[in-house]
Design an enzyme around this catalytic site. Structure first.
Site, PDB file in Angstrom:
ATOM      1  N   ASN A 253      -1.591  10.588   0.780  1.00  0.00           N
ATOM      2  CA  ASN A 253      -1.231  10.607   2.199  1.00  0.00           C
ATOM      3  C   ASN A 253      -0.501  11.889   2.571  1.00  0.00           C
ATOM      4  OD1 ASN A 253      -2.338   8.223   3.243  1.00  0.00           O
ATOM      5  ND2 ASN A 253      -0.602   6.993   2.580  1.00  0.00           N
TER       6      ASN A 253
ATOM      7  N   ASP B 196      -2.093  -1.972  -7.312  1.00  0.00           N
ATOM      8  CA  ASP B 196      -1.951  -0.982  -6.245  1.00  0.00           C
ATOM      9  C   ASP B 196      -2.517   0.344  -6.720  1.00  0.00           C
ATOM     10  OD1 ASP B 196      -0.027   0.284  -7.774  1.00  0.00           O
ATOM     11  OD2 ASP B 196       1.634  -0.148  -6.434  1.00  0.00           O
TER      12      ASP B 196
ATOM     13  N   GLU C 299      -0.747  -0.035  -0.031  1.00  0.00           N
ATOM     14  CA  GLU C 299      -1.807   0.117  -1.028  1.00  0.00           C
ATOM     15  C   GLU C 299      -1.752  -0.981  -2.084  1.00  0.00           C
ATOM     16  OE1 GLU C 299       1.577   2.833  -2.505  1.00  0.00           O
ATOM     17  OE2 GLU C 299       0.841   1.977  -0.638  1.00  0.00           O
TER      18      GLU C 299
END
Length: 311
Positions: A197, A189, A232
């Site tokens: 974000n 990930d 992710e």
């Protein structure tokens, strides 16, 4: 002979002929009659309206003028074969034609053989416009294909989604077990992705996910399968690769991602990965080992690849 028959019979035949012509002219579907050489001999108003030509523009012209040029020889050959045959009716066909203005239409045609006053055969063709139905069918087909695609793929990245990816892993595990070939998986990930974000917004985050997956696919082999598990987090299936070689492959992936600037903001992104090689085990155990190895990579400082201990 009809020539010696009662005059009323001639009148009846003439009236029948006129009535037939009137019916053809008033018919709501397009009708044309072509002569033995494939030229228009009669076209009704509905036929003219459909194609956008006047009656004068069509009469005496080859019927193939309403077809795309690439199909004209084939259509003429079919016309000749039908007139030379002994079947009274031609099988229904679905065809693509062009109007005078170049617009493409779809039609269904049926045809019948008629004997002319000269004793030669003619072809009477009846056409029905199915363009709207065809467009609707195409839209429905596209929608069904889209639904099927979304059922198996992640919409953002185009990768296999979790469900389809795990099904693919089961297939690879079965193949590996059957042929005793090596198989490895890697889970990874993106490090600190939540911060990206939060700082730049989810649209930038989406752009990074797309760009990173494209970069990863550049490094992986064509036979490797990249899957988005969610958020992710990703899974890589590496058929016929042992854990050591899988680690080397993921190191190349990790390095390439770390050395690349993503989006117009030139953001740096790193990933942490865990690698597990397959030994007789279930999918859950294999993924669990890879997940634990990835967690170790996170705990060890991120931006690294860790191989799971032997199962």
């Amino acid at each position: 002979m009809i020539s010696n028959a009662d005059p009323s019979i001639h009148q009846l035949l003439d009236r029948t002929k006129r009535n037939t012509e009137n019916v053809i002219k008033a018919a709501p579907l397009g009708i044309c009659i072509t002569d033995p050489n494939g030229y228009f001999e009669m076209v009704n108003p509905a036929y003219c309206d459909f194609y956008g030509y006047t009656e004068e523009e069509l009469l005496g012209q080859p019927f193939t003028m309403v077809f795309p040029e690439v199909h004209r020889d084939k259509m003429r050959a079919l016309h000749d074969a039908f007139l030379a045959g002994n079947q009274p009716h031609e099988l229904r066909q679905e065809l693509e034609v062009r109007r005078k203005n170049g617009e493409v239409r779809n039609i269904i045609t049926e045809a019948a053989r008629l004997e002319g006053a000269d004793g030669q055969m003619r072809k009477a063709t009846f056409i029905v416009d199915i363009t709207q139905r065809k467009r609707l069918e195409e839209r429905l087909q596209h929608a069904n294909q889209r639904l099927h695609y979304l059922a198996h793929h992640d919409e953002l990245t185009g990768l296999l989604n979790r469900r389809a990816g795990l099904q693919r892993l089961e297939q690879e595990l079965s193949r590996s077990s059957r042929y005793r070939n090596p198989l490895s998986v890697a889970m990874f990930d993106l490090d600190n992705f939540k911060a990206i974000n939060d700082s730049y917004g989810h649209s930038v985050g989406d752009d990074i996910l797309q760009a990173v997956t494209a970069k990863v696919n550049e490094i992986l082999r064509e036979t490797d399968v990249l899957i988005r598990l969610g958020g992710e987090e990703f899974l890589v299936i590496m058929p016929e690769v042992d854990a050591d070689n899988a680690q080397q492959a993921m190191e190349r992936v990790r390095s390439a991602v770390a050395q690349t600037s993503f989006t117009q903001l030139a953001l740096a992104v790193t990933l942490s990965a865990g690698v597990a090689g397959y030994v007789e085990a279930s999918t859950t155990r294999l993924l669990d080992h890879a997940d634990k190895a990835m967690y170790q990579a996170k705990q060890s400082g991120r931006n690294r690849v860790v191989v799971a201990s032997s199962m």
